[in-house]
Design a protein around this motif. Structure first.
Motif, mmCIF file in Angstrom:
data_model
loop_
_atom_site.group_PDB
_atom_site.id
_atom_site.type_symbol
_atom_site.label_atom_id
_atom_site.label_comp_id
_atom_site.label_asym_id
_atom_site.label_seq_id
_atom_site.Cartn_x
_atom_site.Cartn_y
_atom_site.Cartn_z
ATOM 1 N N ARG A 121 0.832 -1.211 0.000
ATOM 2 C CA ARG A 121 0.000 0.000 0.000
ATOM 3 C C ARG A 121 0.863 1.256 0.000
ATOM 4 N N ASP A 168 -7.573 -10.010 -14.659
ATOM 5 C CA ASP A 168 -8.269 -8.789 -14.244
ATOM 6 C C ASP A 168 -9.159 -9.046 -13.035
ATOM 7 N N GLY A 172 -7.976 -7.722 -9.510
ATOM 8 C CA GLY A 172 -8.924 -6.714 -9.044
ATOM 9 C C GLY A 172 -9.368 -6.997 -7.615
ATOM 10 N N ALA A 173 -9.628 -8.271 -7.320
ATOM 11 C CA ALA A 173 -10.007 -8.651 -5.950
ATOM 12 C C ALA A 173 -8.853 -8.389 -4.992
ATOM 13 N N ARG A 175 -6.537 -6.074 -5.320
ATOM 14 C CA ARG A 175 -6.441 -4.627 -5.100
ATOM 15 C C ARG A 175 -7.534 -4.130 -4.155
ATOM 16 N N ARG A 176 -8.748 -4.691 -4.303
ATOM 17 C CA ARG A 176 -9.850 -4.282 -3.420
ATOM 18 C C ARG A 176 -9.494 -4.557 -1.960
ATOM 19 N N HIS A 177 -8.976 -5.747 -1.703
ATOM 20 C CA HIS A 177 -8.588 -6.076 -0.329
ATOM 21 C C HIS A 177 -7.418 -5.214 0.132
ATOM 22 N N TRP A 179 -6.648 -2.080 -0.719
ATOM 23 C CA TRP A 179 -7.013 -0.697 -0.381
ATOM 24 C C TRP A 179 -8.036 -0.603 0.740
ATOM 25 N N THR A 180 -8.829 -1.671 0.953
ATOM 26 C CA THR A 180 -9.792 -1.649 2.065
ATOM 27 C C THR A 180 -9.188 -2.252 3.339
ATOM 28 N N LYS A 181 -7.944 -2.695 3.230
ATOM 29 C CA LYS A 181 -7.215 -3.283 4.362
ATOM 30 C C LYS A 181 -7.954 -4.480 4.941
ATOM 31 N N THR A 182 -8.460 -5.307 4.044
ATOM 32 C CA THR A 182 -9.140 -6.530 4.448
ATOM 33 C C THR A 182 -8.363 -7.741 3.942
ATOM 34 N N GLU A 188 -13.783 -17.268 0.370
ATOM 35 C CA GLU A 188 -13.775 -16.369 -0.783
ATOM 36 C C GLU A 188 -12.764 -16.824 -1.829
#
Length: 206
Positions: A121, A168, A172-173, A175-177, A179-182, A188
């Protein structure tokens, strides 16, 4: 005119200089990464980097051009290491479906290690702020990881477009985790893997 022996001597000298330069670049990259890991989410300054590396600003800028290029080189080195690790995980299985699942797990694992995710990050956040990583440039940087899908996808009857779609989706998944710090759950990760294989007509994950 130089003789053959002189040409060989020149080449040996140049090879020695290239080797020394490569070792110095590796050292600077390792030191910079260590500073980023310790200072995350903040980024180390140029003065901190040159002090830790024991070099001058002039040496740093002569080697990398500017701080953006240095941080990009750190990112590229990290991507290559992830690609090597992922390739190793995929090589542990022979079935192309299982290789794709190994790829999915390896990619999503990058945001499962908290310290590593924080470092990523910091690096990506800095590069986004400076505009050094945008659009197609991101795909180019991640190409060593995405390219690992081509062979197993082709073995299942897919093509490069299918491999790009999978890349992609999963990146993409990730990157989502990031930036959301998950952190992705095992359920999943398994669901994403099964979804990918169904898209290729290869059934569900085992």
């Amino acid at each position: 005119m130089s003789g053959e022996r002189a040409a060989r001597a020149t080449e040996r000298r140049l090879e020695s200089q290239r080797r020394t330069a490569a070792e110095e670049v590796d050292r600077i990259l390792a030191i910079t990464l260590g500073l980023i890991e310790r200072s995350a989410p903040a980024m180390p300054s140029v003065s901190e980097i040159v002090a830790a590396a024991g070099i001058s600003n002039q040496t740093l800028y002569r080697t990398f051009g500017n701080k953006d290029e240095l941080i990009l080189a750190v990112l590229e080195r990290g991507v290559l290491r992830v690609a090597d690790t992922t390739r190793g995980r995929m090589a542990e299985v022979d079935d192309p479906s299982e290789q794709i699942l190994a790829w999915v797990r390896a990619v999503l694992r990058q945001v499962s290690v908290v310290d590593a995710a924080e470092t990523s990050r910091s690096v990506l956040g800095y590069l986004h702020q400076t505009g050094a990583v945008e659009g197609a440039n991101q795909a180019e940087l991640l190409a060593p990881i995405s390219a690992l899908l081509l062979e197993p996808v082709a073995a299942l009857g897919g093509d490069a477009v299918d491999a790009a779609c999978i890349s992609d989706l999963v990146l993409g998944a990730m990157r989502r985790h990031l930036w959301t710090k998950t952190v992705p759950t095992r359920a999943e990760v398994d669901h994403v893997g099964a979804f990918v294989l169904r898209g290729l007509g290869a059934g569900s994950a085992r």
